[in-house]
Motif scaffolding. Structure first.
Motif, PDB file in Angstrom:
ATOM      1  N   VAL A 162     -67.594  11.322 -17.191  1.00 55.18           N
ATOM      2  CA  VAL A 162     -67.621   9.864 -17.245  1.00 55.18           C
ATOM      3  C   VAL A 162     -68.648   9.377 -18.257  1.00 55.18           C
ATOM      4  CG1 VAL A 162     -68.150   7.786 -15.908  1.00 55.18           C
ATOM      5  CG2 VAL A 162     -66.753   9.594 -14.899  1.00 55.18           C
ATOM      6  N   MET A 163     -69.786  10.055 -18.323  1.00 55.93           N
ATOM      7  CA  MET A 163     -70.848   9.619 -19.236  1.00 55.93           C
ATOM      8  C   MET A 163     -70.432   9.735 -20.693  1.00 55.93           C
ATOM      9  SD  MET A 163     -74.305  11.102 -17.417  1.00 55.93           S
ATOM     10  CE  MET A 163     -75.278  10.679 -18.855  1.00 55.93           C
ATOM     11  N   ILE A 164     -69.686  10.741 -21.035  1.00 57.12           N
ATOM     12  CA  ILE A 164     -69.262  10.903 -22.433  1.00 57.12           C
ATOM     13  C   ILE A 164     -67.937  10.214 -22.718  1.00 57.12           C
ATOM     14  CG2 ILE A 164     -70.492  13.100 -22.586  1.00 57.12           C
ATOM     15  CD1 ILE A 164     -67.791  14.522 -22.346  1.00 57.12           C
ATOM     16  N   ASP A 165     -67.421   9.455 -21.733  1.00 58.77           N
ATOM     17  CA  ASP A 165     -66.115   8.777 -21.882  1.00 58.77           C
ATOM     18  C   ASP A 165     -65.030   9.811 -22.201  1.00 58.77           C
ATOM     19  OD1 ASP A 165     -64.267   6.793 -21.897  1.00 58.77           O
ATOM     20  OD2 ASP A 165     -64.926   5.856 -23.775  1.00 58.77           O
ATOM     21  N   GLY A 166     -64.880  10.741 -21.272  1.00 60.63           N
ATOM     22  CA  GLY A 166     -64.036  11.900 -21.511  1.00 60.63           C
ATOM     23  C   GLY A 166     -62.581  11.588 -21.758  1.00 60.63           C
ATOM     24  N   TRP A 167     -62.002  10.638 -21.024  1.00 61.53           N
ATOM     25  CA  TRP A 167     -60.573  10.345 -21.205  1.00 61.53           C
ATOM     26  C   TRP A 167     -60.298   9.802 -22.602  1.00 61.53           C
ATOM     27  CZ3 TRP A 167     -57.325  12.616 -18.367  1.00 61.53           C
ATOM     28  CH2 TRP A 167     -57.564  12.862 -17.016  1.00 61.53           C
ATOM     29  N   ASN A 168     -61.223   8.995 -23.111  1.00 61.34           N
ATOM     30  CA  ASN A 168     -61.059   8.474 -24.467  1.00 61.34           C
ATOM     31  C   ASN A 168     -61.113   9.613 -25.482  1.00 61.34           C
ATOM     32  OD1 ASN A 168     -60.873   6.841 -26.679  1.00 61.34           O
ATOM     33  ND2 ASN A 168     -62.888   5.907 -26.482  1.00 61.34           N
ATOM     34  N   LEU A 169     -62.015  10.568 -25.268  1.00 59.33           N
ATOM     35  CA  LEU A 169     -62.140  11.682 -26.203  1.00 59.33           C
ATOM     36  C   LEU A 169     -60.916  12.597 -26.134  1.00 59.33           C
ATOM     37  CD1 LEU A 169     -65.912  12.636 -25.728  1.00 59.33           C
ATOM     38  CD2 LEU A 169     -64.866  11.446 -27.661  1.00 59.33           C
ATOM     39  N   VAL A 170     -60.441  12.862 -24.928  1.00 62.06           N
ATOM     40  CA  VAL A 170     -59.292  13.764 -24.788  1.00 62.06           C
ATOM     41  C   VAL A 170     -58.043  13.154 -25.407  1.00 62.06           C
ATOM     42  CG1 VAL A 170     -57.741  14.850 -23.121  1.00 62.06           C
ATOM     43  CG2 VAL A 170     -60.206  14.943 -22.766  1.00 62.06           C
ATOM     44  N   ILE A 171     -57.756  11.908 -25.057  1.00 62.39           N
ATOM     45  CA  ILE A 171     -56.556  11.252 -25.606  1.00 62.39           C
ATOM     46  C   ILE A 171     -56.675  11.078 -27.110  1.00 62.39           C
ATOM     47  CG2 ILE A 171     -55.151   9.180 -25.526  1.00 62.39           C
ATOM     48  CD1 ILE A 171     -54.937  11.005 -23.064  1.00 62.39           C
ATOM     49  N   GLY A 172     -57.884  10.726 -27.576  1.00 58.60           N
ATOM     50  CA  GLY A 172     -58.077  10.585 -29.015  1.00 58.60           C
ATOM     51  C   GLY A 172     -57.907  11.904 -29.753  1.00 58.60           C
ATOM     52  N   THR A 173     -58.392  12.989 -29.150  1.00 63.11           N
ATOM     53  CA  THR A 173     -58.234  14.308 -29.774  1.00 63.11           C
ATOM     54  C   THR A 173     -56.768  14.702 -29.872  1.00 63.11           C
ATOM     55  OG1 THR A 173     -60.390  14.986 -28.922  1.00 63.11           O
ATOM     56  CG2 THR A 173     -58.880  16.728 -29.603  1.00 63.11           C
ATOM     57  N   ILE A 174     -56.015  14.442 -28.818  1.00 63.82           N
ATOM     58  CA  ILE A 174     -54.582  14.781 -28.846  1.00 63.82           C
ATOM     59  C   ILE A 174     -53.853  13.954 -29.895  1.00 63.82           C
ATOM     60  CG2 ILE A 174     -52.455  14.743 -27.500  1.00 63.82           C
ATOM     61  CD1 ILE A 174     -54.118  15.325 -25.019  1.00 63.82           C
ATOM     62  N   ALA A 175     -54.153  12.659 -29.964  1.00 64.66           N
ATOM     63  CA  ALA A 175     -53.492  11.804 -30.964  1.00 64.66           C
ATOM     64  C   ALA A 175     -53.871  12.209 -32.375  1.00 64.66           C
ATOM     65  CB  ALA A 175     -53.831  10.342 -30.693  1.00 64.66           C
ATOM     66  N   ASN A 176     -55.157  12.545 -32.583  1.00 65.41           N
ATOM     67  CA  ASN A 176     -55.596  12.953 -33.931  1.00 65.41           C
ATOM     68  C   ASN A 176     -54.965  14.280 -34.339  1.00 65.41           C
ATOM     69  OD1 ASN A 176     -57.208  10.682 -34.223  1.00 65.41           O
ATOM     70  ND2 ASN A 176     -59.007  11.682 -33.343  1.00 65.41           N
ATOM     71  N   SER A 177     -54.651  15.118 -33.375  1.00 70.11           N
ATOM     72  CA  SER A 177     -54.033  16.398 -33.724  1.00 70.11           C
ATOM     73  C   SER A 177     -52.631  16.217 -34.297  1.00 70.11           C
ATOM     74  CB  SER A 177     -53.955  17.301 -32.483  1.00 70.11           C
ATOM     75  OG  SER A 177     -53.091  16.747 -31.497  1.00 70.11           O
ATOM     76  N   TYR A 178     -52.033  15.053 -34.087  1.00 67.91           N
ATOM     77  CA  TYR A 178     -50.732  14.738 -34.661  1.00 67.91           C
ATOM     78  C   TYR A 178     -50.861  13.830 -35.890  1.00 67.91           C
ATOM     79  CZ  TYR A 178     -48.337  16.788 -30.676  1.00 67.91           C
ATOM     80  OH  TYR A 178     -47.867  17.661 -29.729  1.00 67.91           O
ATOM     81  N   GLY A 179     -52.058  13.638 -36.358  1.00 65.38           N
ATOM     82  CA  GLY A 179     -52.254  12.847 -37.569  1.00 65.38           C
ATOM     83  C   GLY A 179     -52.344  11.360 -37.340  1.00 65.38           C
ATOM     84  N   LEU A 180     -52.458  10.909 -36.094  1.00 69.72           N
ATOM     85  CA  LEU A 180     -52.595   9.479 -35.809  1.00 69.72           C
ATOM     86  C   LEU A 180     -54.077   9.098 -35.790  1.00 69.72           C
ATOM     87  CD1 LEU A 180     -50.002   9.072 -32.909  1.00 69.72           C
ATOM     88  CD2 LEU A 180     -49.674   8.649 -35.339  1.00 69.72           C
ATOM     89  N   GLY A 181     -54.370   7.924 -36.333  1.00 71.80           N
ATOM     90  CA  GLY A 181     -55.732   7.432 -36.321  1.00 71.80           C
ATOM     91  C   GLY A 181     -56.626   8.058 -37.363  1.00 71.80           C
ATOM     92  N   THR A 182     -56.036   8.797 -38.307  1.00 71.60           N
ATOM     93  CA  THR A 182     -56.856   9.416 -39.356  1.00 71.60           C
ATOM     94  C   THR A 182     -56.684   8.690 -40.669  1.00 71.60           C
ATOM     95  OG1 THR A 182     -55.035  10.954 -39.844  1.00 71.60           O
ATOM     96  CG2 THR A 182     -56.714  11.680 -38.266  1.00 71.60           C
TER      97      THR A 182
END
Length: 288
Positions: free
Chosen positions: A268-288
């Motif tokens: 919760v402190m590192i805002d894990g859900w945001n990091l996980v979802i963002g990592t998955i989206a970035n792995s497909y080239g979104l948000g880059t």
């Protein structure tokens, strides 16, 4: 008189036996019932034959009007509308497999499942929550691909600018490009060798029967890599908590129970859900 009484009883018993041996009046009624049953079964058989013959004629007429293949002026071929609907209804059974294997669904659901395992939780988040989040994330990631398919294939087909076969060929192009972007060259080469394709100039020259399994293998490998990176911090917390409990002599206390609050607090402190979802989206080239 007393001597005649036994003879009278013998006479009455003899008459009763004779009556039992004689044909009764119920025989004609039995014959009548048997004839009625014969007529009924004959009528039922005739009705069944009429229904079957009518169905056969109807099927022949339907096949003649439904299973037709017309040739256009430019040489292309087009199936009848009824046959197209039949093919579409049959293809509905393959939609779940296509959704799972030809989109980002596989990578996302495996990463979320490994994340839940890293927490040490079995039922939270529940399977319904994980599948629901995966479906909406898949829809979000695949939206650009769908927009291209809609622009290049669906809308021209609805406006009768393309035939059904041409629309399918046009729809393959964006989907093939998406899968090839996420597929490793090594996986493509392995599947191509197994298919007997010795050499190819471009990856787009490979058939979909080679691209799809190569894409699935690459998705599994990428999902396990992301899951490994997510699992390491929680594993370290488990090791630290287990070492502290061993040093304090609390060997009967489960380290999983003690480490769970610390895992949740860290996530919760590192805002894990945001990091996980963002990592998955970035792995497909979104948000880059």
């Amino acid at each position: 008189m007393n001597d005649l009484l036994p003879n009278r009883h013998l006479l009455s018993s003899g008459l009763n036996k004779a009556r039992q041996g004689m044909p009764s009046h119920s025989i004609p009624s039995d014959l009548k019932q048997s004839k009625q049953k014969k007529y009924f079964w004959l009528f039922l058989l005739t009705l069944t034959l009429l229904c079957i013959s009518g169905t056969m004629y109807a099927a022949e007429d339907l096949s003649m009007s439904a299973l037709t293949l017309t040739t256009n002026a430019d040489g292309s071929q087009e199936y009848s509308v009824t046959l197209q609907i039949l093919i579409f209804m049959t293809a509905l059974g393959f939609i779940p497999a296509a959704l799972i294997m030809m989109t980002s669904f596989t990578r996302i659901v495996i990463v979320l499942a490994i994340l839940r395992q890293a927490f040490g939780l079995q039922q939270s988040p529940s399977n319904q929550v994980i599948i629901g989040l995966t479906l909406f994330m898949t829809l979000f990631i695949m939206t650009p691909v769908y927009n291209k398919i809609d622009e290049q294939a669906i809308q021209p087909y609805l406006s009768e600018q393309l035939t059904s076969i041409e629309a399918i060929d046009k729809a393959k192009v964006p989907l093939r490009a998406f899968m090839l972007e996420q597929t490793r060259v090594k996986d493509l080469g392995t599947l191509a060798d197994m298919a007997g394709i010795e050499s190819f100039d471009k990856a787009t020259d490979l058939p979909m029967t080679v691209i799809i399994p190569s894409f699935i293998i690459s998705e599994l490998k990428t999902a396990f890599q992301i899951g490994f990176m997510l699992f390491i911090p929680f594993l370290i917390i488990d090791l630290v908590v287990a070492s502290i409990l061993m040093a304090m002599g609390m060997m009967m206390l489960s380290p999983m129970i003690v480490s769970l609050p610390f895992k949740l607090m860290l996530f919760v402190m590192i805002d894990g859900w945001n990091l996980v979802i963002g990592t998955i989206a970035n792995s497909y080239g979104l948000g880059t």
